[in-house]
Write a protein that holds these residues in place. Structure first.
Motif, PDB file in Angstrom:
ATOM      1  N   PHE A  53      -7.423  -7.207  -1.031  1.00 44.09           N
ATOM      2  CA  PHE A  53      -6.671  -5.949  -1.094  1.00 44.09           C
ATOM      3  C   PHE A  53      -6.458  -5.541  -2.549  1.00 44.09           C
ATOM      4  O   PHE A  53      -6.672  -4.389  -2.926  1.00 44.09           O
ATOM      5  N   ALA A  54      -6.025  -6.506  -3.380  1.00 47.63           N
ATOM      6  CA  ALA A  54      -5.721  -6.191  -4.788  1.00 47.63           C
ATOM      7  C   ALA A  54      -6.980  -5.698  -5.504  1.00 47.63           C
ATOM      8  O   ALA A  54      -6.930  -4.709  -6.251  1.00 47.63           O
ATOM      9  N   VAL A  93      -5.095  -0.627  10.351  1.00 46.49           N
ATOM     10  CA  VAL A  93      -6.379  -0.241  10.940  1.00 46.49           C
ATOM     11  C   VAL A  93      -6.775   1.154  10.437  1.00 46.49           C
ATOM     12  O   VAL A  93      -7.900   1.383   9.978  1.00 46.49           O
ATOM     13  N   ILE A  94      -5.845   2.088  10.482  1.00 45.37           N
ATOM     14  CA  ILE A  94      -6.138   3.469  10.072  1.00 45.37           C
ATOM     15  C   ILE A  94      -6.511   3.539   8.583  1.00 45.37           C
ATOM     16  O   ILE A  94      -7.410   4.278   8.190  1.00 45.37           O
ATOM     17  N   GLN A  95      -5.851   2.726   7.774  1.00 46.31           N
ATOM     18  CA  GLN A  95      -6.102   2.759   6.323  1.00 46.31           C
ATOM     19  C   GLN A  95      -7.249   1.846   5.898  1.00 46.31           C
ATOM     20  O   GLN A  95      -7.543   1.744   4.709  1.00 46.31           O
ATOM     21  N   GLY A  96      -7.860   1.142   6.863  1.00 42.83           N
ATOM     22  CA  GLY A  96      -8.968   0.244   6.516  1.00 42.83           C
ATOM     23  C   GLY A  96      -8.529  -0.959   5.702  1.00 42.83           C
ATOM     24  O   GLY A  96      -9.275  -1.451   4.855  1.00 42.83           O
ATOM     25  N   ASP A 143       0.829  -1.215   0.000  1.00 44.14           N
ATOM     26  CA  ASP A 143       0.000   0.000   0.000  1.00 44.14           C
ATOM     27  C   ASP A 143       0.864   1.266   0.000  1.00 44.14           C
ATOM     28  O   ASP A 143       0.641   2.192  -0.781  1.00 44.14           O
ATOM     29  N   VAL A 144       1.872   1.286   0.863  1.00 43.10           N
ATOM     30  CA  VAL A 144       2.707   2.492   0.966  1.00 43.10           C
ATOM     31  C   VAL A 144       3.524   2.695  -0.318  1.00 43.10           C
ATOM     32  O   VAL A 144       3.623   3.815  -0.824  1.00 43.10           O
TER      33      VAL A 144
END
Ligand code: SF4
Ligand code: ZN
Length: 273
Positions: free
Chosen positions: A64-65, A178-181, A32-33
């Motif tokens: 996720f993808a 958690v913050i990024q869902g 993600d990052v």
């Protein structure tokens, strides 16, 4: 992650990046990052045939993808190579994590070479690196200490390998998700029971509670001040490798450890062991 990438010169802006994703918090955060920093980063999922755990972890990697529009390459080890980690490791006389680690190292590198990627990213975090370092130091395993570095440069037959989460603890990667869902698999791999690595993590967590900052001081003291003393050995080892007769991967023997594992696992499956 940006600081780690810059400090260790891990990535170039035009690299094609392959992130090994397990469905867990660390590797999904890394993917993600890197995407949000603008890198051309695809995901690689290696299914190891560890029962429900593999099925579940694939679900999270795919989720996720799909949700974020990432390209995920999938390799199913039982379907492609005829063995799974529980039975294959038994047949080969290895502990599961050893057979698993060997398989993943080989397949990450192979997939990156086949797909024309410049670099493989893995989700090892500060806790992982501290635990591995403690194991290597406890046994004074010099060749492992030589290879323990957040960047392993490319060489004949090997793509570059990097660990951009090396500065981050498990609690931080969990918090990021958690913050990024980001949904990730929380369950531990069932084969991890009795794994020495987990014992080292417990010892280090205890030390960190008593003396905050110990893990980072341990790992970065080693990387910045001690690692170079061991590093010359790696060059020597890599210089003596030749191509595996069966798959072409670099190996010190005629047939590489992955092909030997695969043969023994297949023979075990045929004889029902
Ligand atoms: Fe593989 Fe061991 Fe990790 Fe399970 S705990 S995924 S068997 S290395
Ligand atoms: Zn081979």
């Amino acid at each position: 992650m940006r600081r780690a990438i810059d400090h260790f010169s891990m990535l170039r802006r035009d690299d094609r990046v392959l992130v090994a994703v397990s469905g867990g918090k660390d590797s999904l955060m890394a993917w993600d990052v890197l995407r949000s920093l603008g890198y051309d980063a695809d995901g690689l999922y290696v299914g190891l045939g560890i029962g429900d755990y593999s099925a579940e972890s694939l679900r999270y990697a795919r989720g996720f993808a799909q949700e974020r529009g990432g390209h995920l390459i999938e390799i199913d080890v039982p379907a492609a190579y005829g063995y799974d980690i529980p039975s294959g490791s038994r047949a080969a006389g290895r502990v599961p994590c050893s057979a698993c680690g060997l398989s993943k190292r080989h397949l990450f590198n192979q997939a990156a070479r086949d797909g024309g990627y410049d670099v493989v990213v893995t989700g090892h975090n500060l806790d992982d690196e501290a635990a591995v370092l403690l194991g290597n130091v406890t046994r004074w395993n010099e060749s492992y200490l030589a290879r323990q570095y957040p960047v392993l440069p490319a060489s004949e037959g090997f793509v570059r390998k990097v660990k951009p989460l090396v500065r981050l603890s498990e609690r931080e990667t969990a918090a990021y998700c958690v913050i990024q869902g980001i949904d990730y698999i929380v369950d531990e791999c069932p084969m991890a029971d009795g794994n020495r690595h987990l014992g080292y993590k417990e010892v280090l967590n205890d030390l960190e509670d008593r003396s905050p900052g110990s893990k980072a001081a341990f790992v970065f003291g080693f990387l910045d001040r001690v690692h170079a003393r061991f590093a010359a050995d790696v060059e020597d080892e890599r210089a003596t490798l030749a191509a595996c007769e069966q798959c072409g991967a670099p190996t010190p023997l005629e047939v590489c450890a992955f092909c030997r594992l695969r043969e023994r696992a297949a023979a075990g499956a045929r004889s029902g062991t």
